[in-house]
Scaffold this motif. Structure first.
Motif, PDB file in Angstrom:
ATOM      1  N   ARG A   1      18.448  22.098  63.088  1.00  0.00           N
ATOM      2  CA  ARG A   1      18.095  23.508  63.158  1.00  0.00           C
ATOM      3  C   ARG A   1      18.997  24.176  64.189  1.00  0.00           C
ATOM      4  NH1 ARG A   1      12.493  23.614  64.664  1.00  0.00           N
ATOM      5  NH2 ARG A   1      12.148  22.966  62.519  1.00  0.00           N
ATOM      6  N   SER A   2      19.775  25.158  63.768  1.00  0.00           N
ATOM      7  CA  SER A   2      20.741  25.775  64.666  1.00  0.00           C
ATOM      8  C   SER A   2      20.057  26.547  65.789  1.00  0.00           C
ATOM      9  CB  SER A   2      21.665  26.719  63.901  1.00  0.00           C
ATOM     10  OG  SER A   2      22.602  27.309  64.783  1.00  0.00           O
ATOM     11  N   VAL A   3      20.644  26.449  66.977  1.00  0.00           N
ATOM     12  CA  VAL A   3      20.134  27.193  68.126  1.00  0.00           C
ATOM     13  C   VAL A   3      21.122  28.275  68.565  1.00  0.00           C
ATOM     14  CG1 VAL A   3      18.766  25.240  68.941  1.00  0.00           C
ATOM     15  CG2 VAL A   3      21.115  25.501  69.742  1.00  0.00           C
ATOM     16  N   LEU A   4      22.171  28.493  67.780  1.00  0.00           N
ATOM     17  CA  LEU A   4      23.185  29.469  68.151  1.00  0.00           C
ATOM     18  C   LEU A   4      22.721  30.889  67.861  1.00  0.00           C
ATOM     19  CD1 LEU A   4      26.478  27.803  66.856  1.00  0.00           C
ATOM     20  CD2 LEU A   4      25.435  27.649  69.126  1.00  0.00           C
ATOM     21  N   ALA A   5      23.169  31.804  68.681  1.00  0.00           N
ATOM     22  CA  ALA A   5      22.884  33.211  68.439  1.00  0.00           C
ATOM     23  C   ALA A   5      23.672  33.693  67.224  1.00  0.00           C
ATOM     24  CB  ALA A   5      23.266  34.032  69.673  1.00  0.00           C
ATOM     25  N   PRO A   6      23.196  34.685  66.491  1.00  0.00           N
ATOM     26  CA  PRO A   6      23.924  35.203  65.330  1.00  0.00           C
ATOM     27  C   PRO A   6      25.354  35.595  65.696  1.00  0.00           C
ATOM     28  CG  PRO A   6      21.720  36.144  65.419  1.00  0.00           C
ATOM     29  CD  PRO A   6      21.907  35.385  66.701  1.00  0.00           C
ATOM     30  N   GLY A   7      26.277  35.214  64.839  1.00  0.00           N
ATOM     31  CA  GLY A   7      27.678  35.559  65.067  1.00  0.00           C
ATOM     32  C   GLY A   7      28.491  34.464  65.722  1.00  0.00           C
ATOM     33  N   LEU A   8      27.818  33.508  66.381  1.00  0.00           N
ATOM     34  CA  LEU A   8      28.543  32.384  66.975  1.00  0.00           C
ATOM     35  C   LEU A   8      28.828  31.344  65.902  1.00  0.00           C
ATOM     36  CD1 LEU A   8      26.686  31.861  70.381  1.00  0.00           C
ATOM     37  CD2 LEU A   8      28.859  33.022  69.955  1.00  0.00           C
ATOM     38  N   THR A   9      30.018  30.722  65.944  1.00  0.00           N
ATOM     39  CA  THR A   9      30.400  29.745  64.939  1.00  0.00           C
ATOM     40  C   THR A   9      30.756  28.421  65.583  1.00  0.00           C
ATOM     41  OG1 THR A   9      32.666  30.592  65.009  1.00  0.00           O
ATOM     42  CG2 THR A   9      31.222  31.470  63.294  1.00  0.00           C
TER      43      THR A   9
ATOM     44  N   GLY B   1      25.945  26.210  61.849  1.00  0.00           N
ATOM     45  CA  GLY B   1      25.355  26.393  63.168  1.00  0.00           C
ATOM     46  C   GLY B   1      25.436  25.114  63.973  1.00  0.00           C
ATOM     47  N   PHE B   2      24.712  25.084  65.075  1.00  0.00           N
ATOM     48  CA  PHE B   2      24.698  23.888  65.909  1.00  0.00           C
ATOM     49  C   PHE B   2      23.290  23.669  66.425  1.00  0.00           C
ATOM     50  CE2 PHE B   2      25.693  20.941  69.287  1.00  0.00           C
ATOM     51  CZ  PHE B   2      26.771  20.247  68.768  1.00  0.00           C
ATOM     52  N   GLY B   3      22.768  22.454  66.186  1.00  0.00           N
ATOM     53  CA  GLY B   3      21.427  22.102  66.621  1.00  0.00           C
ATOM     54  C   GLY B   3      21.462  21.204  67.839  1.00  0.00           C
ATOM     55  N   LEU B   4      20.544  20.268  67.917  1.00  0.00           N
ATOM     56  CA  LEU B   4      20.460  19.338  69.031  1.00  0.00           C
ATOM     57  C   LEU B   4      21.474  18.223  68.814  1.00  0.00           C
ATOM     58  CD1 LEU B   4      18.902  18.601  71.631  1.00  0.00           C
ATOM     59  CD2 LEU B   4      17.307  17.307  70.193  1.00  0.00           C
TER      60      LEU B   4
ATOM     61  N   GLY C   1      24.585  19.607  51.151  1.00  0.00           N
ATOM     62  CA  GLY C   1      23.298  20.259  51.015  1.00  0.00           C
ATOM     63  C   GLY C   1      22.927  21.032  52.264  1.00  0.00           C
ATOM     64  N   LYS C   2      22.027  21.994  52.116  1.00  0.00           N
ATOM     65  CA  LYS C   2      21.548  22.770  53.256  1.00  0.00           C
ATOM     66  C   LYS C   2      20.893  21.839  54.268  1.00  0.00           C
ATOM     67  CE  LYS C   2      18.833  26.869  54.460  1.00  0.00           C
ATOM     68  NZ  LYS C   2      17.989  27.970  53.961  1.00  0.00           N
ATOM     69  N   GLU C   3      21.101  22.125  55.548  1.00  0.00           N
ATOM     70  CA  GLU C   3      20.596  21.361  56.679  1.00  0.00           C
ATOM     71  C   GLU C   3      21.300  20.020  56.852  1.00  0.00           C
ATOM     72  OE1 GLU C   3      16.369  21.064  57.049  1.00  0.00           O
ATOM     73  OE2 GLU C   3      16.124  23.211  57.335  1.00  0.00           O
ATOM     74  N   THR C   4      22.422  19.819  56.164  1.00  0.00           N
ATOM     75  CA  THR C   4      23.242  18.647  56.486  1.00  0.00           C
ATOM     76  C   THR C   4      23.677  18.766  57.939  1.00  0.00           C
ATOM     77  OG1 THR C   4      24.072  18.326  54.238  1.00  0.00           O
ATOM     78  CG2 THR C   4      25.451  17.497  56.028  1.00  0.00           C
ATOM     79  N   PHE C   5      23.532  17.669  58.697  1.00  0.00           N
ATOM     80  CA  PHE C   5      23.987  17.706  60.085  1.00  0.00           C
ATOM     81  C   PHE C   5      25.041  16.628  60.286  1.00  0.00           C
ATOM     82  CE2 PHE C   5      20.070  15.481  59.595  1.00  0.00           C
ATOM     83  CZ  PHE C   5      19.856  14.555  60.618  1.00  0.00           C
ATOM     84  N   TYR C   6      26.028  16.931  61.141  1.00  0.00           N
ATOM     85  CA  TYR C   6      27.223  16.090  61.188  1.00  0.00           C
ATOM     86  C   TYR C   6      27.997  16.302  62.481  1.00  0.00           C
ATOM     87  CZ  TYR C   6      29.942  20.322  60.328  1.00  0.00           C
ATOM     88  OH  TYR C   6      30.517  21.563  60.448  1.00  0.00           O
ATOM     89  N   TRP C   7      28.996  15.457  62.680  1.00  0.00           N
ATOM     90  CA  TRP C   7      29.999  15.652  63.725  1.00  0.00           C
ATOM     91  C   TRP C   7      31.115  14.655  63.472  1.00  0.00           C
ATOM     92  CZ3 TRP C   7      30.750  19.909  65.887  1.00  0.00           C
ATOM     93  CH2 TRP C   7      31.538  20.048  67.034  1.00  0.00           C
ATOM     94  N   GLY C   8      32.066  14.603  64.390  1.00  0.00           N
ATOM     95  CA  GLY C   8      33.182  13.670  64.273  1.00  0.00           C
ATOM     96  C   GLY C   8      33.529  13.115  65.633  1.00  0.00           C
ATOM     97  N   GLY C   9      34.390  12.129  65.634  1.00  0.00           N
ATOM     98  CA  GLY C   9      34.764  11.506  66.894  1.00  0.00           C
ATOM     99  C   GLY C   9      36.255  11.252  66.982  1.00  0.00           C
TER     100      GLY C   9
END
Length: 204
Positions: A108-116, A128-131, A147-155
């Protein structure tokens, strides 16, 4: 923070509360000497060919500083088990490492609207960006098949992964490529190629 609250070193805490319960025997801040030959060599691309990268130092003793933001060594198999636990709401094969509500915060994103969000490249709309994770909020706006709510990152070295609760998918990619995380540095952009092909295969 973890060490202060738990009274344990970070490596001991993770081994007891995460790596042990999830059966991740090959994850830690160093590689035991007997496992050092299993460490994949780092490569890079040069003129369209895969070539050996620079010599690498394999940490075979525990480091003095344990970084909470990076520094773990692992395998694709171990990281898959960790990711599967997140897909399943913080539990794997009866071993719970997180509460379901904590995992929901991750996607669940915690970013303010407009932040990418920027993962080694241009910022993306619809993301967005969640926990601790980037989150696909609007797949159409993000121009992605996830799909919607896919969460991810890279290293480092081109590693990437995603967890897609909508389509019940976990993907872990590890290529050990020196410039794999740098757009335009010569390595094929597997972070974009793999989801396109995987989701296309699901639709056929």
């Amino acid at each position: 923070m973890v060490e202060t609250l738990s009274g344990q070193r970070l490596d001991a805490y993770l081994a007891q509360h995460v790596f042990g319960p999830l059966k991740m025997p090959d994850t830690g801040f160093h590689v035991p000497a007997e496992k050092a030959p299993r460490v994949a060599r780092i490569h890079t691309y040069r003129e369209g060919r895969i070539v050996a990268g620079p010599p690498q130092v394999i940490p075979v003793t525990p480091p003095v500083f344990l970084s909470g933001g990076g520094g773990l060594l692992s395998t694709a198999g171990d990281y898959f088990r960790f990711s599967q636990a997140l897909l399943d709401g913080g539990v794997l094969e009866g071993a719970r490492i997180l509460k379901p509500e904590t995992v929901r915060l991750m996607r669940r994103s915690v970013l303010a609207p407009g932040l990418t969000v920027d993962l080694y490249g241009p910022s993306q709309a619809g993301v967005g960006f969640g926990l601790d994770f980037a989150v696909i909020e609007d797949p159409a706006a993000a121009a992605t098949p996830h799909g919607k709510e896919t969460f991810y990152w890279g290293g480092a070295f081109g590693t990437w992964f995603w967890i897609d609760p909508t389509n019940d998918i976990v993907f872990v990619g590890m290529i050990q490529n020196l410039n794999g995380s740098i757009p335009g540095a010569g390595t094929p952009n597997l972070r974009e190629i793999t989801p396109r092909r995987l989701y296309a295969a699901l639709r056929t």
